[in-house]
Design a protein around this motif. Structure first.
Motif, PDB file in Angstrom:
ATOM      1  N   THR A 180      10.637  34.002  29.461  1.00  0.00           N
ATOM      2  CA  THR A 180      11.950  33.763  30.078  1.00  0.00           C
ATOM      3  C   THR A 180      12.561  32.488  29.511  1.00  0.00           C
ATOM      4  O   THR A 180      13.745  32.458  29.125  1.00  0.00           O
ATOM      5  CB  THR A 180      11.814  33.665  31.607  1.00  0.00           C
ATOM      6  N   TRP A 217      22.958  38.592  29.453  1.00  0.00           N
ATOM      7  CA  TRP A 217      23.716  37.837  28.451  1.00  0.00           C
ATOM      8  C   TRP A 217      24.053  38.647  27.197  1.00  0.00           C
ATOM      9  O   TRP A 217      25.224  38.817  26.860  1.00  0.00           O
ATOM     10  CB  TRP A 217      22.936  36.577  28.050  1.00  0.00           C
ATOM     11  N   GLN A 259      15.931  31.951  27.065  1.00  0.00           N
ATOM     12  CA  GLN A 259      16.970  30.988  27.467  1.00  0.00           C
ATOM     13  C   GLN A 259      17.245  30.009  26.324  1.00  0.00           C
ATOM     14  O   GLN A 259      18.400  29.659  26.060  1.00  0.00           O
ATOM     15  CB  GLN A 259      16.525  30.240  28.722  1.00  0.00           C
ATOM     16  N   PHE A 302      17.273  39.011  29.379  1.00  0.00           N
ATOM     17  CA  PHE A 302      18.061  38.511  28.249  1.00  0.00           C
ATOM     18  C   PHE A 302      19.170  39.497  27.871  1.00  0.00           C
ATOM     19  O   PHE A 302      20.329  39.122  27.697  1.00  0.00           O
ATOM     20  CB  PHE A 302      17.128  38.262  27.064  1.00  0.00           C
ATOM     21  N   GLN A 340      20.770  29.376  24.131  1.00  0.00           N
ATOM     22  CA  GLN A 340      21.365  28.053  23.901  1.00  0.00           C
ATOM     23  C   GLN A 340      21.718  27.856  22.431  1.00  0.00           C
ATOM     24  O   GLN A 340      22.799  27.364  22.099  1.00  0.00           O
ATOM     25  CB  GLN A 340      20.403  26.960  24.355  1.00  0.00           C
TER      26      GLN A 340
END
Length: 478
Positions: free
Chosen positions: A86, A133, A90, A129, A94
């Protein structure tokens, strides 16, 4: 240079033109060229690539992720290992958001089954994910790939959780056709005639990784000898690693493969169950599905039969060759194949291998017969005598056409023009007669002969054969 793969390249071009985020599942057997296809086609769009490590623990997989993320975005800075998948995704978000692009960009996760180690939480993290996103990034293509086709089907394509129906595209990559094999070898400066190419294909199929080992200036016999019968030959021990790398408990898959190898005409699911080699019918069904999706076997519906009568055949050329000539062979060393290829067992095997290759190249055969745009169904057919005095027959391939014609095809491998003798002419006529009597078909029947170098003209050929093709038809670009 990317050879062939015209259908797949068209699909990948559609992804580049898509106005939406795309999630592509790409799968196929080991060594078939999945990674090369993605790296070559998306060379200008690939922004991040990660490949799973076989049998590596979670910590090592995450270290590998951090290394490749550093290489892609961090300009020499070595990122620390993220504590979980996870956190890893992330971190990936970024860096992607810090490097925005208007044009399409591609994320490539290779060997996905190896990333999903036990209790790692990988699939759940990837699910989050994509859904939270990535699916909203209209310039993003995510490619997930794996050789373990059964895992890809079960956990990705048919996922019942968050990835359910999220795959936007799906490509099952198959080996090269004969035409693609010819083009590939020419690109490697290997110039062989089609008879030699056919012999190579009988042994290694259209697997690019195997074909790369063919050397310019070697004959097919020399190549087979070196790769299969010398101490360090690539294909001498490949069988032992091939299935183990693709399947859990691969001994069950190998057992089924060996059963099919001993029955060139194929077996039904019920016949496989009756062999007593498997725990249950459900086990057989699962194994058949996994081997089919991985490209090792095919199934054919016999003429006039239903799906429960489907016949399964081993169609992987290398597996067939290995089990026939390499496994448990006492002969080894240089010159082995030259000796073996002079025997009767080679003649018998070559005939069966040629039949299999013909059945794999149906689009090319239809094109050569002038029926490319005619709807057809193809299958094999056999009749087992039920009464004394009856004669059984086996038809290699029949093409049932919507234009009220059936081609009864015979595939014959020979080193010269094939000669139809009086005895063989009687066999052909008997096959046609028994087929008509037992199926009660009202369609016109054309006897079709597919050979390596053609049929030698004689009265039997003239009176019996409605159409004939040579091996050149199999090399047509489709």
């Amino acid at each position: 240079m990317l050879i062939g793969r015209d259908i797949e390249r068209a699909q990948l071009r559609e992804l580049l033109a898509s106005p939406n985020a795309e999630l592509l599942a790409l799968y196929g057997r080991r060594r078939v060229g999945k990674t090369y296809l993605i790296r070559s086609f998306f060379a200008n769009q690939l922004v991040f690539e990660l490949s799973g490590l076989q049998d590596a623990p979670l910590t090592q997989q995450l270290d590998n992720f951090a290394f490749w993320l550093s290489r892609s975005f961090a300009e020499g800075i070595i990122l620390p290992r993220p504590p979980s998948w996870t956190a890893a995704f992330q971190l990936l978000i970024q860096y992607l958001e810090a490097n925005p692009k208007k044009e399409k960009q591609v994320l490539f996760l290779d060997e996905l089954p190896w990333l999903d180690t036990p209790k790692s939480g990988f699939l759940g993290a990837f699910d989050l994910f994509w859904n939270s996103w990535a699916s909203r990034q209209t310039n993003l293509i995510v490619v997930i790939c794996g050789s373990a086709a059964s895992w890809m089907i079960q956990h990705v394509v048919n996922n019942k959780g968050g990835l359910h129906n999220r795959i936007t595209r799906r490509i099952r990559l198959l080996p090269f056709t004969l035409a693609e094999t010819e083009s590939f070898l020419k690109s490697q400066r290997v110039l062989l005639d089609r008879y030699q190419l056919l012999q190579l294909y009988m042994v290694m199929g259209g697997i690019p990784h195997y074909l790369k080992e063919v050397r310019p200036g070697e004959s097919a016999t020399q190549t087979i000898d070196r790769l299969c019968f010398t101490k360090d030959g690539l294909l001498q021990d490949e069988f032992k690693n091939l299935y183990a790398a693709l399947f859990n408990r691969a001994d069950r898959h190998v057992a089924l493969i060996k059963l099919l190898a001993n029955k060139p005409q194929g077996l039904t699911r019920n016949e496989l169950i009756a062999s007593g080699s498997f725990q249950s019918g459900g086990t057989v069904t699962q194994l058949l599905s996994e081997l089919f999706e991985s490209g090792f076997i095919a199934h054919y519906l016999p003429f006039g039969k239903t799906s429960k009568d489907a016949i399964y055949k081993l169609t992987d050329e290398y597996s067939l060759f290995y089990l026939k000539f390499i496994d448990n062979s006492r002969a080894n060393g240089p010159g082995t194949w030259l000796s073996k290829s002079m025997g009767q067992s080679w003649t018998s095997w070559a005939g069966l291998a040629f039949e299999q290759i013909g059945q794999k190249h149906m689009p090319q055969l239809k094109q050569a017969l002038g029926i490319a745009n005619v709807y057809t169904e193809h299958s094999a057919w056999r009749y087992t005598p039920k009464n004394a005095g009856e004669t059984g027959v086996q038809i290699d391939l029949l093409i049932d056409r919507q234009d009220h014609v059936i081609n009864l095809c015979e595939l014959k491998f020979s080193t010269n023009e094939f000669v139809i003798t009086k005895a063989y002419a009687e066999t052909l006529e008997r096959k046609r007669r028994v087929f008509q009597q037992q199926t009660h078909t009202r369609k016109t029947i054309f006897l079709t002969l597919i050979t390596t170098f053609g049929v030698k003209p004689n009265p039997y050929a003239t009176s019996l054969i409605q159409s004939q093709l040579t091996m050149d038809a199999l090399f047509a670009v489709k």
